[in-house]
Design an enzyme around this catalytic site. Structure first.
Site, PDB file in Angstrom:
ATOM      1  N   TYR A   1       0.840  -1.203   0.000  1.00  0.00           N
ATOM      2  CA  TYR A   1       0.000   0.000   0.000  1.00  0.00           C
ATOM      3  C   TYR A   1       0.873   1.250   0.000  1.00  0.00           C
ATOM      4  CZ  TYR A   1      -3.868   3.066   1.423  1.00  0.00           C
ATOM      5  OH  TYR A   1      -4.821   4.060   1.486  1.00  0.00           O
TER       6      TYR A   1
ATOM      7  N   LYS B   1       1.032   4.148  -2.862  1.00  0.00           N
ATOM      8  CA  LYS B   1       0.658   5.524  -2.563  1.00  0.00           C
ATOM      9  C   LYS B   1       1.840   6.480  -2.742  1.00  0.00           C
ATOM     10  CE  LYS B   1      -3.650   4.731  -1.792  1.00  0.00           C
ATOM     11  NZ  LYS B   1      -4.652   5.188  -2.795  1.00  0.00           N
TER      12      LYS B   1
END
Length: 256
Positions: A161, A165
Site C-alpha cells: 500500500y 501511494k
C-alpha cells in the site's frame, strides 16, 4: 460586488471513481452541492446507483456507471460514453483502492501485485483515458489522484500500500509537468486515518480508535467530510495556479 464564485463547479462535469466507498460518496455529494453534473463509477454498480439516487433526490444531476479501473478497454469505453452524453469531463477524482496487512517478509506476490494494480496502475489507466479522450481535446481539466498518509510515511504491515501511494505522488508530479501545456492541473490528496469501521478493521487490526487518535495532533480520526473542502478546492478555479501538489488532510499526523 459581482466577484466570480471561484469555488463554484456550475457547468462542470465531475467524474468520480470508487464512488460507492465512503470518500467517493462524499466527493460525489460535494461536487453536486457545488453545481457539477456528477458521474459516479465503481465496480459495485448497485452501490453507486444508490449514491446517484440520493444526489438526484436532492435536486442535482448524477449518473451511475459500472467500471473496473484495471481494464483499459472498459475504462476507455465508459469515458467515451460520458463524452457522448455530456461532451466533456472537467474534473476527475481518481479514488479507488484496496489494502492488505502483512509483515514485509510474508507478503504474497499476488497480494503485492494486486494492491499496486488497483491503487497505482488503476489510477494511471483512468487518468490517461480521461486526459486523452476529454481533457487534452478540450484543453482544460483538473485531475485529483488519491494518495494517503502512507504516501509520505511508512506504516508497518503495509508495504504494498505504501509503495503504491508513494507511486501515486510521483505519478501526479509527472502528469502535472507533461499536461500543463494542455491546461490540465494534476494534484493528489493524502487522507489520514478515517474513522470508519472498514478502515479500522482492515488497516489497523487490534488498534483502538483512542490509540490511533493519540498519534494525531488534532486528537481525532478523520471523517470523510473532512476532505470535502480540499476536494472542492482542487476541482474549482480557486486552485487554478496549483498543480503537481499533494495535499495531506491528516490532522497533523505528518508534522515533524
Amino acid at each position: 460586488m459581482n466577484e466570480p464564485k471561484i469555488f463554484s463547479l456550475e457547468g462542470k462535469v465531475a467524474f468520480v471513481t470508487g464512488a460507492s466507498g465512503n470518500i467517493g460518496k462524499m466527493a460525489g455529494r460535494a461536487y453536486a452541492l457545488h453545481g457539477a453534473k456528477v458521474v459516479l463509477v465503481d465496480i459495485d454498480l448497485p452501490g453507486v446507483e444508490e449514491v446517484a439516487d440520493e444526489i438526484r433526490q436532492a435536486g442535482a444531476e448524477a449518473i451511475a456507471l459500472k467500471m473496473d479501473v484495471t481494464d483499459p478497454a472498459g475504462v476507455e469505453s465508459v469515458v467515451k460514453n460520458v463524452i457522448d452524453k455530456y461532451g466533456r469531463i472537467d474534473v476527475l477524482f481518481n479514488n479507488v483502492g484496496i489494502n492488505h496487512r502483512h509483515p514485509a517478509e510474508e507478503v504474497p506476490l499476488d497480494v503485492w501485485e494486486n494492491v499496486l494494480r488497483i491503487n497505482l496502475t488503476g489510477e494511471f489507466i483512468v487518468a490517461q483515458a480521461v486526459a486523452k479522450t476529454a481533457m487534452i481535446p478540450q484543453q482544460a481539466g483538473s485531475i485529483i489522484n488519491t494518495s494517503s498518509v502512507s504516501g509520505g510515511l511508512g506504516h508497518p504491515g503495509q508495504i504494498a500500500y505504501a509503495a503504491a501511494k508513494h507511486g501515486v505522488i510521483g505519478m501526479t508530479k509527472v502528469f502535472a509537468i507533461e499536461w500543463a501545456k494542455y491546461q490540465i492541473r494534476v494534484n493528489a490528496i493524502g487522507p489520514g486515518v478515517l474513522a470508519t469501521p472498514m478502515k479500522i478493521g482492515t488497516d489497523y487490526v487490534g488498534a483502538t480508535r483512542e490509540k490511533l487518535a493519540e498519534k494525531i495532533p488534532l486528537g481525532r480520526l478523520a471523517q470523510p467530510e473532512d476532505l470535502m473542502g480540499t476536494l472542492v478546492y482542487l476541482a474549482s478555479d480557486a486552485s487554478s495556479y496549483v498543480t503537481g501538489q499533494t495535499i495531506f488532510v491528516e490532522g497533523g499526523r505528518m508534522i515533524d
